[in-house]
Structures are given as structure tokens and as C-alpha cells.
Design a protein around this motif. Sequence first.
Motif, PDB file in Angstrom:
ATOM      1  N   LYS A   7      21.003 -19.709 -39.457  1.00  0.00           N
ATOM      2  CA  LYS A   7      19.769 -19.571 -38.665  1.00  0.00           C
ATOM      3  C   LYS A   7      19.815 -18.410 -37.689  1.00  0.00           C
ATOM      4  CE  LYS A   7      17.213 -22.459 -36.446  1.00  0.00           C
ATOM      5  NZ  LYS A   7      15.878 -22.920 -36.704  1.00  0.00           N
ATOM      6  N   SER A  56      15.077 -26.854 -37.592  1.00  0.00           N
ATOM      7  CA  SER A  56      14.064 -26.377 -38.528  1.00  0.00           C
ATOM      8  C   SER A  56      14.672 -25.258 -39.380  1.00  0.00           C
ATOM      9  CB  SER A  56      12.834 -25.880 -37.774  1.00  0.00           C
ATOM     10  OG  SER A  56      13.205 -24.948 -36.782  1.00  0.00           O
ATOM     11  N   ASN A  87      14.305 -22.259 -40.441  1.00  0.00           N
ATOM     12  CA  ASN A  87      13.788 -20.899 -40.295  1.00  0.00           C
ATOM     13  C   ASN A  87      14.788 -20.096 -39.483  1.00  0.00           C
ATOM     14  OD1 ASN A  87      12.465 -22.963 -38.256  1.00  0.00           O
ATOM     15  ND2 ASN A  87      12.816 -21.061 -37.127  1.00  0.00           N
ATOM     16  N   SER A  98       8.392 -22.463 -37.910  1.00  0.00           N
ATOM     17  CA  SER A  98       9.063 -23.456 -38.755  1.00  0.00           C
ATOM     18  C   SER A  98       8.414 -23.526 -40.138  1.00  0.00           C
ATOM     19  CB  SER A  98       8.979 -24.835 -38.104  1.00  0.00           C
ATOM     20  OG  SER A  98       9.713 -24.871 -36.914  1.00  0.00           O
ATOM     21  N   HIS A 127       9.003 -18.625 -28.723  1.00  0.00           N
ATOM     22  CA  HIS A 127       9.641 -19.377 -29.786  1.00  0.00           C
ATOM     23  C   HIS A 127       8.564 -19.532 -30.833  1.00  0.00           C
ATOM     24  CE1 HIS A 127      13.456 -21.450 -30.174  1.00  0.00           C
ATOM     25  NE2 HIS A 127      12.878 -22.358 -30.924  1.00  0.00           N
TER      26      HIS A 127
END
Length: 315
Positions: A48, A135, A137, A143, A222
Motif C-alpha cells: 500500500k 482498504s 488502494n 478506496s 485522504h
Amino acid sequence: MAITGKDINKAKELLTAGELVAIPTETVYGLSGNALNLTSVTRIFEVKNRPRFDPLIVHVSDIGAAAMYVENVPELAHKLVARFWPGPLTLLLKRKPIIPDLVTSGLPTVGIRCPNHPLTQSLLRQLPFPIAAPSANPFGYVSPTTPEHVAEQLGDKIPYILDGGACQVGIESTIIGFDSGLPIVYRLGGLTIEAIESVVGKVYANGHSTSNPVAPGQLQQHYSPSTKIVVGNIEELLLKHANEEVAVLSFQKSYPVKHQEILSLTGDLDEAAQHLFAAMRTLDRLSVSLILAEQVPNHGLGRAINDRLQRAAAR
Ligand code: TXA
Ligand code: MG
């Protein structure tokens, strides 16, 4: 490249071998690994590109399994679990020592959640360990709510994507922590505050912070697409940006523009939440210079949608 399929046994074998598997949940897809295996957890942060100070949520099959990993559970937490699990609710509870420091970024609490998706439920029931799953992503991006979203961004880094179709809720779980037994919301999400308050009474807010490692879920910026997003009144924004190539992300109305995504033609907030991240991704692919978005009514899932729009716009 990752294989996408519905083979629970394959997912189980890979996870047992310490590998990572993308899993469907009712909220968003998760990037999962054995929460008790340090190699797997380390790999989650690497794949990630996530800073180690941002803790992971641990997923379990039911309340009984959760009891193996947390202690000193407040009375109100029991009430929430009884009413809303499985479902889009993560609780921050005192962790037992079996949960590695790496999972919680050293915090005394662990985020724990019981997802409501038949494939992942079945998988969790067959595993002798809980799974950590942020998540699926790259850190900071929107997400994923379909297996294709996962494949686009992480397909070259993981072996398998468990295909559970498009996510029904579409927005991450609501995160609730406790201070002296009283509930505090750390992240608005797929379970409405109204629903939570109907069970435990008033839920207290926890202000945004860009530097507070206690709750990195509150990082202002975010969930952002690469294209700049501006949130406001679309008509005014269209006038202001008349000379730019823009796209519109609207709640219900159609605007006279070439590129737009409408979240719900009937003005249904649940449907809007379901479509939000896919719509952001679609507009992000257009290579326009700006995405103009409008807030949705600020109740029910609308509060979580507005929260994600504001964070996507913060940069
Ligand atoms: O719906 C969801 O919650 C999805 C699915 C896959 O379950 N997961 C998810 O995970 O959204 P993630 O890692 O993308 O977001 C979890 C947030 C992070 O921002 C993290 O900072 C916060 O939860 N978090 C986790 N444990 C925490 C803790 N002990 N204290 C404070 N915040 C915590
Ligand atoms: Mg995330």
C-alpha cells in the motif's frame, strides 16, 4: 498479475502461506493478510506504500473470535456489537498482547471489525487467524469498490483478488472508540451516526488533525483522486472555471457539461454512497483539469459522503 476469482480455498491457502489476498466487504475491498504474521503485515504496509504509523483494522468472523483479541470491552461496545455486527462498524478496543505492535502502530487499542459479506464471512470462518485489512488502494488514494479497481492499482503486487462483486455500502466502516466508556467517532462511515446513537445515545466527535498519530484515519487529505477536486455550488463553480476543462460530480441534478457523474438520480443517499468512489475514479480517468463536486444532504450516509468529498478536496 493477480488472478480474480471466487475460490475461497485458494484465498485460504494463500493467506495461510503468508501471502496477501484482496477481499470483498460490504464497505470497500480490503488488502488482507494474516494479522498475527509479521511478514504478512509488513507486506501490507509495503504494497500500500502506507506509513507504519497508520494502524490496520483486524477482521474477525464474529463476536466470539473478537474476544480472543480484545479485552476490557465497555458495556456500550457490547451493545453496538450485538446490534450492528456483522456490519460497517469498526470498534477501537484494548488489544490483547497476541495482536502485534505493527498492526496497531504501537497503540494500546486495535480496530476490530466483523465484515458483512458472504464470501469473506465464509473465508474468515475457515481461517484459524484474524486478518488485517486496510482498504486495497495505494495510500492516500480513493478506496476500491470493485475487483477491477483493485486490479488496476495493486494487480501487479498481489496474487489473488477474491471477487465478491461491487460493494453494497461503498464507503469505509464507521470507526468508534471509547473514552471512559463513552463512544467517540473517529471516522464517519458506512454505519450512520443516527443508527449508532439510537443504541448508545450521544456519540462524541473527535476533531480533525493532520499530525495526530492516535487517529491517522483523520488525516485531512485522504481518499483523493489525482485530479484536483473543488467542493461548492456547481453553478457558481462552472461560471468561475468557464475556461477550464472540468468534470462535475453531482448528487442528483444534471448539469449542462460534457463530463459528469450523478450519484443518485432519485436523491437516495445510500445509492450515492455506493457510487461515490467509482464515480471519483471514472472522473479521475478523464484527464480534465478540475472536478467540481457538490455536497449532499448532511444526514444519514450523507455525512460520511460529505466527509470524503471534503478530504478529497483537501490538498
Ligand atoms: O471499511 C473498512 O473499514 C475497510 C474494509 C476493508 O474493512 N478498511 C479500511 O481500512 O478502511 P483502512 O486501513 O483503509 O482505514 C482504517 C483506518 C485508518 O485510517 C487507521 O488510521 C484507523 O482506521 N485505525 C485503525 N486502528 C486504529 C486505532 N487503534 N486507533 C485509531 N485509528 C485506527
Ligand atoms: Mg483506507
